[in-house]
Design an enzyme around this catalytic site. Structure first.
Site, PDB file in Angstrom:
ATOM      1  N   ARG A   1       0.827  -1.218   0.000  1.00  0.00           N
ATOM      2  CA  ARG A   1       0.000   0.000   0.000  1.00  0.00           C
ATOM      3  C   ARG A   1       0.851   1.253   0.000  1.00  0.00           C
ATOM      4  O   ARG A   1       0.435   2.308  -0.503  1.00  0.00           O
ATOM      5  CB  ARG A   1      -0.987  -0.039   1.173  1.00  0.00           C
TER       6      ARG A   1
ATOM      7  N   GLU B   1       4.490  -7.884  12.810  1.00  0.00           N
ATOM      8  CA  GLU B   1       3.470  -8.181  13.835  1.00  0.00           C
ATOM      9  C   GLU B   1       3.058  -9.639  13.696  1.00  0.00           C
ATOM     10  O   GLU B   1       2.784 -10.325  14.673  1.00  0.00           O
ATOM     11  CB  GLU B   1       2.278  -7.237  13.640  1.00  0.00           C
TER      12      GLU B   1
HETATM   13  P1  AMP Z   1       5.223  -3.320  11.517  1.00  0.00           P
HETATM   14  O1  AMP Z   1       6.494  -3.706  10.830  1.00  0.00           O
HETATM   15  O2  AMP Z   1       4.860  -4.251  12.620  1.00  0.00           O
HETATM   16  O3  AMP Z   1       5.243  -1.857  11.943  1.00  0.00           O
HETATM   17  O4  AMP Z   1       4.049  -3.509  10.454  1.00  0.00           O
HETATM   18  C1  AMP Z   1       3.835  -2.565   9.455  1.00  0.00           C
HETATM   19  C2  AMP Z   1       3.548  -3.206   8.143  1.00  0.00           C
HETATM   20  O5  AMP Z   1       2.712  -4.346   8.256  1.00  0.00           O
HETATM   21  C3  AMP Z   1       2.852  -2.232   7.230  1.00  0.00           C
HETATM   22  O6  AMP Z   1       3.448  -2.327   5.940  1.00  0.00           O
HETATM   23  C4  AMP Z   1       1.410  -2.696   7.211  1.00  0.00           C
HETATM   24  O7  AMP Z   1       0.929  -2.748   5.890  1.00  0.00           O
HETATM   25  C5  AMP Z   1       1.405  -4.069   7.817  1.00  0.00           C
HETATM   26  N1  AMP Z   1       0.558  -4.170   9.012  1.00  0.00           N
HETATM   27  C6  AMP Z   1       0.948  -4.511  10.257  1.00  0.00           C
HETATM   28  N2  AMP Z   1      -0.069  -4.571  11.109  1.00  0.00           N
HETATM   29  C7  AMP Z   1      -1.152  -4.228  10.404  1.00  0.00           C
HETATM   30  C8  AMP Z   1      -2.535  -4.101  10.734  1.00  0.00           C
HETATM   31  N3  AMP Z   1      -2.988  -4.316  11.966  1.00  0.00           N
HETATM   32  N4  AMP Z   1      -3.376  -3.726   9.745  1.00  0.00           N
HETATM   33  C9  AMP Z   1      -2.925  -3.499   8.498  1.00  0.00           C
HETATM   34  N5  AMP Z   1      -1.634  -3.612   8.127  1.00  0.00           N
HETATM   35  C10 AMP Z   1      -0.760  -3.977   9.058  1.00  0.00           C
END
Ligand code: AMP
Length: 179
Positions: A66, A103
Site C-alpha cells: 500500500r 506483527e
Molecule cells: P510493523 O512492521 O509491525 O510496523 O508492520 C507494518 C507493516 O505491516 C505495514 O506495511 C502494514 O501494511 C502491515 N501491518 C501490520 N499490522 C497491520 C494491521 N494491523 N493492519 C494493516 N496492516 C498492518
C-alpha cells in the site's frame, strides 16, 4: 463561506478504514485501507497530508504494497521520484535486502542494487500502518546501506499499543491518525 466544514484528515481516515478482526492471523485487528484509497476526497487528503510532512525529500520510498500507492501519489505531489521497496523475491538480482520481524511472522524487504544510485539523497519513507516498527526500521537500514539519508517516515495510521514509534526512535515518524 457556506456549507459544512470539510472533515479533517484524521476523521476521514477513521471513517474510511475497514476493521477486519483476526486477519491474517487470530488476534490481529487488520486495518483495511481500501475504502480510504478508493475515495477521491480520502486519497487527496491523505496524499496532501503525507506530502506536507515530506517537503524536504529528494526521493520518496514507498513500502510494499500500500506504500507503493501512497508513495507514488506523494512523490507526484512533491515533484520527486519514487522508489518501490519490495518484499523479498520480487526483484531480479542484484538486490540489497533486509530481513525483520513483523506483527505476524517475518519478512524481507529489497531494493535494486543496480540501475539506481540513491547515494546522498534525502529520502522520506511512506507506508500505510506503523505497528511494531519492524518494517520501517528495516527499510531505513536498507536505504542507508545504499547511501541515502533517511529524513524520516510518514504513515497514515499508527497503532501505538504495539510500540513502533519507540522501536524506530530516533527516526522521525509522522502519523495522520492514531487508534
Ligand atoms: P510493523 O512492521 O509491525 O510496523 O508492520 C507494518 C507493516 O505491516 C505495514 O506495511 C502494514 O501494511 C502491515 N501491518 C501490520 N499490522 C497491520 C494491521 N494491523 N493492519 C494493516 N496492516 C498492518
Amino acid at each position: 463561506m457556506s456549507g459544512p466544514a470539510a472533515p479533517d484528515v484524521s476523521q476521514l481516515i477513521k471513517n474510511l478504514i475497514r476493521e477486519v478482526p483476526d486477519f491474517p492471523e487470530p488476534g490481529v485487528q487488520f486495518k483495511d485501507m481500501t475504502p480510504l484509497l478508493a475515495d477521491a476526497r480520502g486519497l487527496r487528503a491523505v496524499t496532501d497530508a503525507l506530502a506536507a510532512t515530506a517537503a524536504e525529500a529528494d526521493l520518496v520510498a514507498g513500502l510494499d504494497a500500500r506504500g507503493f500507492l501512497l508513495g507514488a501519489a506523494v512523490a507526484t505531489r512533491l515533484g520527486t521520484g519514487v522508489l518501490a521497496v519490495r518484499k523479498g523475491g520480487k526483484l531480479p538480482p542484484p538486490v540489497h535486502s533486509a530481513t525483520y520481524q513483523l506483527e505476524y511472522g517475518t519478512a524481507t524487504l529489497e531494493i535494486p542494487a543496480d540501475g539506481i544510485d540513491i547515494t546522498g539523497l534525502n529520502v522520506v519513507i511512506i507506508d500505510d500502518v506503523l505497528a511494531t516498527g519492524g518494517t520501517l526500521a528495516a527499510a531505513k537500514r536498507l536505504l542507508e546501506a545504499s547511501g541515502a539519508t533517511v529524513l524520516g517516515a510518514a504513515v497514515v495510521l499508527e497503532l501505538p499499543v504495539l510500540g513502533g514509534r519507540a522501536a524506530v526512535a530516533p527516526m522521525r515518524v509522522s502519523s495522520l491518525h492514531t487508534v
